[in-house]
Design a protein around this motif. Structure first.
Motif, PDB file in Angstrom:
ATOM      1  N   GLU A 207      -0.849  11.185 -11.468  1.00  0.00           N
ATOM      2  CA  GLU A 207       0.268  12.057 -11.843  1.00  0.00           C
ATOM      3  C   GLU A 207       0.280  13.319 -10.989  1.00  0.00           C
ATOM      4  OE1 GLU A 207       1.920  14.596 -15.665  1.00  0.00           O
ATOM      5  OE2 GLU A 207       0.477  12.979 -16.013  1.00  0.00           O
ATOM      6  N   ALA A 208      -0.876  13.920 -10.787  1.00  0.00           N
ATOM      7  CA  ALA A 208      -0.956  15.141  -9.984  1.00  0.00           C
ATOM      8  C   ALA A 208      -0.465  14.900  -8.559  1.00  0.00           C
ATOM      9  CB  ALA A 208      -2.390  15.668  -9.969  1.00  0.00           C
ATOM     10  N   ALA A 209      -0.878  13.784  -7.971  1.00  0.00           N
ATOM     11  CA  ALA A 209      -0.460  13.478  -6.600  1.00  0.00           C
ATOM     12  C   ALA A 209       1.039  13.211  -6.520  1.00  0.00           C
ATOM     13  CB  ALA A 209      -1.252  12.282  -6.067  1.00  0.00           C
ATOM     14  N   LYS A 210       1.583  12.505  -7.512  1.00  0.00           N
ATOM     15  CA  LYS A 210       3.023  12.229  -7.526  1.00  0.00           C
ATOM     16  C   LYS A 210       3.828  13.518  -7.630  1.00  0.00           C
ATOM     17  CE  LYS A 210       4.656   8.668  -9.910  1.00  0.00           C
ATOM     18  NZ  LYS A 210       4.823   7.675 -10.993  1.00  0.00           N
ATOM     19  N   VAL A 211       3.400  14.411  -8.518  1.00  0.00           N
ATOM     20  CA  VAL A 211       4.092  15.687  -8.694  1.00  0.00           C
ATOM     21  C   VAL A 211       4.041  16.493  -7.402  1.00  0.00           C
ATOM     22  CG1 VAL A 211       3.966  17.925  -9.877  1.00  0.00           C
ATOM     23  CG2 VAL A 211       3.795  15.809 -11.194  1.00  0.00           C
ATOM     24  N   GLN A 212       2.879  16.558  -6.784  1.00  0.00           N
ATOM     25  CA  GLN A 212       2.739  17.344  -5.562  1.00  0.00           C
ATOM     26  C   GLN A 212       3.559  16.752  -4.414  1.00  0.00           C
ATOM     27  OE1 GLN A 212       1.667  20.249  -5.251  1.00  0.00           O
ATOM     28  NE2 GLN A 212       1.551  20.515  -3.038  1.00  0.00           N
ATOM     29  N   ARG A 213       3.560  15.415  -4.281  1.00  0.00           N
ATOM     30  CA  ARG A 213       4.360  14.799  -3.209  1.00  0.00           C
ATOM     31  C   ARG A 213       5.851  15.045  -3.415  1.00  0.00           C
ATOM     32  NH1 ARG A 213       0.942  10.460  -4.217  1.00  0.00           N
ATOM     33  NH2 ARG A 213       2.667   9.215  -5.052  1.00  0.00           N
ATOM     34  N   ALA A 214       6.289  15.094  -4.667  1.00  0.00           N
ATOM     35  CA  ALA A 214       7.705  15.370  -4.956  1.00  0.00           C
ATOM     36  C   ALA A 214       8.055  16.825  -4.694  1.00  0.00           C
ATOM     37  CB  ALA A 214       8.024  15.005  -6.410  1.00  0.00           C
ATOM     38  N   LYS A 215       7.086  17.701  -4.899  1.00  0.00           N
ATOM     39  CA  LYS A 215       7.295  19.134  -4.734  1.00  0.00           C
ATOM     40  C   LYS A 215       7.242  19.557  -3.277  1.00  0.00           C
ATOM     41  CE  LYS A 215       4.507  23.008  -6.020  1.00  0.00           C
ATOM     42  NZ  LYS A 215       3.487  23.510  -6.940  1.00  0.00           N
ATOM     43  N   ARG A 216       6.346  18.940  -2.535  1.00  0.00           N
ATOM     44  CA  ARG A 216       6.126  19.347  -1.137  1.00  0.00           C
ATOM     45  C   ARG A 216       5.701  18.148  -0.317  1.00  0.00           C
ATOM     46  NH1 ARG A 216       1.023  23.012   0.596  1.00  0.00           N
ATOM     47  NH2 ARG A 216       1.240  22.760   2.835  1.00  0.00           N
ATOM     48  N   ALA A 217       6.337  17.960   0.804  1.00  0.00           N
ATOM     49  CA  ALA A 217       5.988  16.844   1.678  1.00  0.00           C
ATOM     50  C   ALA A 217       4.554  17.010   2.195  1.00  0.00           C
ATOM     51  CB  ALA A 217       6.950  16.760   2.861  1.00  0.00           C
TER      52      ALA A 217
ATOM     53  N   GLU B 213      -2.718   5.704   7.788  1.00  0.00           N
ATOM     54  CA  GLU B 213      -1.739   6.594   7.156  1.00  0.00           C
ATOM     55  C   GLU B 213      -1.157   5.997   5.881  1.00  0.00           C
ATOM     56  OE1 GLU B 213      -1.872   7.716  11.502  1.00  0.00           O
ATOM     57  OE2 GLU B 213      -1.798   5.841  10.385  1.00  0.00           O
ATOM     58  N   GLU B 214      -1.147   4.691   5.792  1.00  0.00           N
ATOM     59  CA  GLU B 214      -0.595   4.032   4.605  1.00  0.00           C
ATOM     60  C   GLU B 214      -1.355   4.415   3.334  1.00  0.00           C
ATOM     61  OE1 GLU B 214       0.618   2.237   8.220  1.00  0.00           O
ATOM     62  OE2 GLU B 214      -1.440   2.383   7.476  1.00  0.00           O
ATOM     63  N   TRP B 215      -2.630   4.797   3.477  1.00  0.00           N
ATOM     64  CA  TRP B 215      -3.461   5.169   2.316  1.00  0.00           C
ATOM     65  C   TRP B 215      -3.285   6.621   1.889  1.00  0.00           C
ATOM     66  CZ3 TRP B 215      -5.483   0.955   0.352  1.00  0.00           C
ATOM     67  CH2 TRP B 215      -6.000  -0.063   1.162  1.00  0.00           C
ATOM     68  N   PHE B 216      -2.758   7.458   2.757  1.00  0.00           N
ATOM     69  CA  PHE B 216      -2.804   8.905   2.567  1.00  0.00           C
ATOM     70  C   PHE B 216      -2.187   9.380   1.248  1.00  0.00           C
ATOM     71  CE2 PHE B 216      -2.903  10.492   7.283  1.00  0.00           C
ATOM     72  CZ  PHE B 216      -4.085   9.834   7.480  1.00  0.00           C
ATOM     73  N   TRP B 217      -2.786  10.469   0.720  1.00  0.00           N
ATOM     74  CA  TRP B 217      -2.231  11.282  -0.358  1.00  0.00           C
ATOM     75  C   TRP B 217      -2.108  10.564  -1.702  1.00  0.00           C
ATOM     76  CZ3 TRP B 217      -2.963  15.701   1.712  1.00  0.00           C
ATOM     77  CH2 TRP B 217      -2.751  15.878   3.079  1.00  0.00           C
TER      78      TRP B 217
ATOM     79  N   ILE C 272       0.840  -1.204   0.000  1.00  0.00           N
ATOM     80  CA  ILE C 272       0.000   0.000   0.000  1.00  0.00           C
ATOM     81  C   ILE C 272       0.870   1.248   0.000  1.00  0.00           C
ATOM     82  CG2 ILE C 272      -1.678   1.334   1.351  1.00  0.00           C
ATOM     83  CD1 ILE C 272      -2.836  -1.436   2.262  1.00  0.00           C
ATOM     84  N   LYS C 273       1.897   1.275   0.846  1.00  0.00           N
ATOM     85  CA  LYS C 273       2.777   2.443   0.921  1.00  0.00           C
ATOM     86  C   LYS C 273       3.528   2.695  -0.380  1.00  0.00           C
ATOM     87  CE  LYS C 273       4.479   1.296   5.172  1.00  0.00           C
ATOM     88  NZ  LYS C 273       5.334   1.412   6.367  1.00  0.00           N
ATOM     89  N   ALA C 274       3.824   1.633  -1.126  1.00  0.00           N
ATOM     90  CA  ALA C 274       4.587   1.765  -2.372  1.00  0.00           C
ATOM     91  C   ALA C 274       3.709   2.098  -3.577  1.00  0.00           C
ATOM     92  CB  ALA C 274       5.359   0.474  -2.645  1.00  0.00           C
ATOM     93  N   ALA C 275       2.398   2.001  -3.424  1.00  0.00           N
ATOM     94  CA  ALA C 275       1.485   2.210  -4.549  1.00  0.00           C
ATOM     95  C   ALA C 275       1.316   3.693  -4.864  1.00  0.00           C
ATOM     96  CB  ALA C 275       0.132   1.580  -4.245  1.00  0.00           C
ATOM     97  N   ASP C 276       0.986   3.949  -6.134  1.00  0.00           N
ATOM     98  CA  ASP C 276       0.694   5.314  -6.579  1.00  0.00           C
ATOM     99  C   ASP C 276      -0.805   5.586  -6.612  1.00  0.00           C
ATOM    100  OD1 ASP C 276       3.427   6.184  -7.223  1.00  0.00           O
ATOM    101  OD2 ASP C 276       3.317   4.639  -8.782  1.00  0.00           O
ATOM    102  N   ALA C 277      -1.612   4.529  -6.739  1.00  0.00           N
ATOM    103  CA  ALA C 277      -3.065   4.693  -6.832  1.00  0.00           C
ATOM    104  C   ALA C 277      -3.750   3.381  -6.485  1.00  0.00           C
ATOM    105  CB  ALA C 277      -3.458   5.134  -8.235  1.00  0.00           C
ATOM    106  N   PHE C 278      -5.054   3.494  -6.221  1.00  0.00           N
ATOM    107  CA  PHE C 278      -5.848   2.325  -5.832  1.00  0.00           C
ATOM    108  C   PHE C 278      -7.152   2.284  -6.621  1.00  0.00           C
ATOM    109  CE2 PHE C 278      -3.878   4.216  -1.973  1.00  0.00           C
ATOM    110  CZ  PHE C 278      -2.875   3.273  -1.785  1.00  0.00           C
ATOM    111  N   VAL C 279      -7.623   1.065  -6.889  1.00  0.00           N
ATOM    112  CA  VAL C 279      -8.962   0.857  -7.431  1.00  0.00           C
ATOM    113  C   VAL C 279      -9.665  -0.110  -6.491  1.00  0.00           C
ATOM    114  CG1 VAL C 279     -10.361  -0.011  -9.346  1.00  0.00           C
ATOM    115  CG2 VAL C 279      -8.212   1.205  -9.821  1.00  0.00           C
ATOM    116  N   PHE C 280     -10.875   0.247  -6.081  1.00  0.00           N
ATOM    117  CA  PHE C 280     -11.677  -0.602  -5.206  1.00  0.00           C
ATOM    118  C   PHE C 280     -12.866  -1.130  -6.002  1.00  0.00           C
ATOM    119  CE2 PHE C 280      -9.197   1.956  -2.402  1.00  0.00           C
ATOM    120  CZ  PHE C 280      -8.929   1.139  -1.323  1.00  0.00           C
ATOM    121  N   VAL C 281     -12.920  -2.448  -6.147  1.00  0.00           N
ATOM    122  CA  VAL C 281     -14.017  -3.117  -6.843  1.00  0.00           C
ATOM    123  C   VAL C 281     -14.985  -3.572  -5.762  1.00  0.00           C
ATOM    124  CG1 VAL C 281     -14.661  -4.999  -8.390  1.00  0.00           C
ATOM    125  CG2 VAL C 281     -12.457  -3.812  -8.693  1.00  0.00           C
ATOM    126  N   VAL C 282     -16.158  -2.931  -5.722  1.00  0.00           N
ATOM    127  CA  VAL C 282     -17.035  -3.088  -4.563  1.00  0.00           C
ATOM    128  C   VAL C 282     -18.416  -3.610  -4.945  1.00  0.00           C
ATOM    129  CG1 VAL C 282     -15.786  -1.277  -3.331  1.00  0.00           C
ATOM    130  CG2 VAL C 282     -17.832  -0.664  -4.594  1.00  0.00           C
TER     131      VAL C 282
END
Length: 196
Positions: free
Chosen positions: A183-193, A102-106, A72-82
């Protein structure tokens, strides 16, 4: 490097129809050259929640819990099939998600719902939207809703009939929405913690 996407599925039933939708999503995301891993709550088979992952001292969490936390911590995104049980969420998948926080955050999450009837699991999808948001994920606006699932996807997870054609038409927007937010989340996490 391709984005790492985890696809979660939560039915514990013997005759699981929703696995068809999970197979479809995994297949189509892989066709987009994404690094996709399928996480089946029934296979992981976590015990009913007693202690969250974060409540274990480092190095003492059960092996299956530790392994899933790292994925979960290493993932960039999630899909939930519900699926939908009595207007609500599937307990197996809810139990799995509740072991973490916290493992799901951001990171973004997408919801694909299904049912045997025409409502397509929409009530479950609505419940999951609030749950995943509370757990710190960005829930994308595009969703997939499949029902009746038996008339939409065959046992191999491939679309059938007019309903299947509709699913094929809906999938690109769903995937592109998830890709954009990933992509947006990855860019933002790289730009600002993240602030917490």
């Amino acid at each position: 490097m391709s984005d790492k996407v985890l696809v979660f599925y939560g039915s514990y039933r013997s005759d699981r129809m929703g696995i068809r939708l999970a197979d479809f999503i995994v297949s189509r995301l892989r066709q987009k050259d994404l690094d996709v891993e399928f996480i089946d709550a029934k296979v992981v088979n976590l015990p009913m929640l007693d202690r969250m992952y974060k409540e274990y001292k480092p190095g003492t969490a059960p092996a299956e819990l530790e392994a899933l936390a790292q994925k979960i911590k290493a993932a960039d995104a999630f899909v939930f099939v519900v699926g939908e049980y009595n207007w609500g969420v599937q307990p197996g998948l809810k139990n799995l998600t509740d072991h973490f926080l916290e493992e799901w955050f951001w990171r973004p999450a997408a919801i694909a719902s299904y049912s045997a009837g025409r409502i397509s699991g929409a009530r479950s999808a609505t419940a999951w939207h609030g749950t995943l948001s509370e757990m710190g994920m960005i829930v994308i606006s595009s969703t997939l809703s499949v029902g009746p699932i038996g008339q939409t996807l065959g046992p191999d997870g491939e679309p059938t009939g007019d309903a299947g054609k509709g699913l094929e038409r809906a999938f690109p927007r769903f995937a592109e929405d998830l890709s954009w937010w990933t992509e947006a989340a990855k860019v933002q996490r790289a730009k600002r913690a993240p602030p917490y």
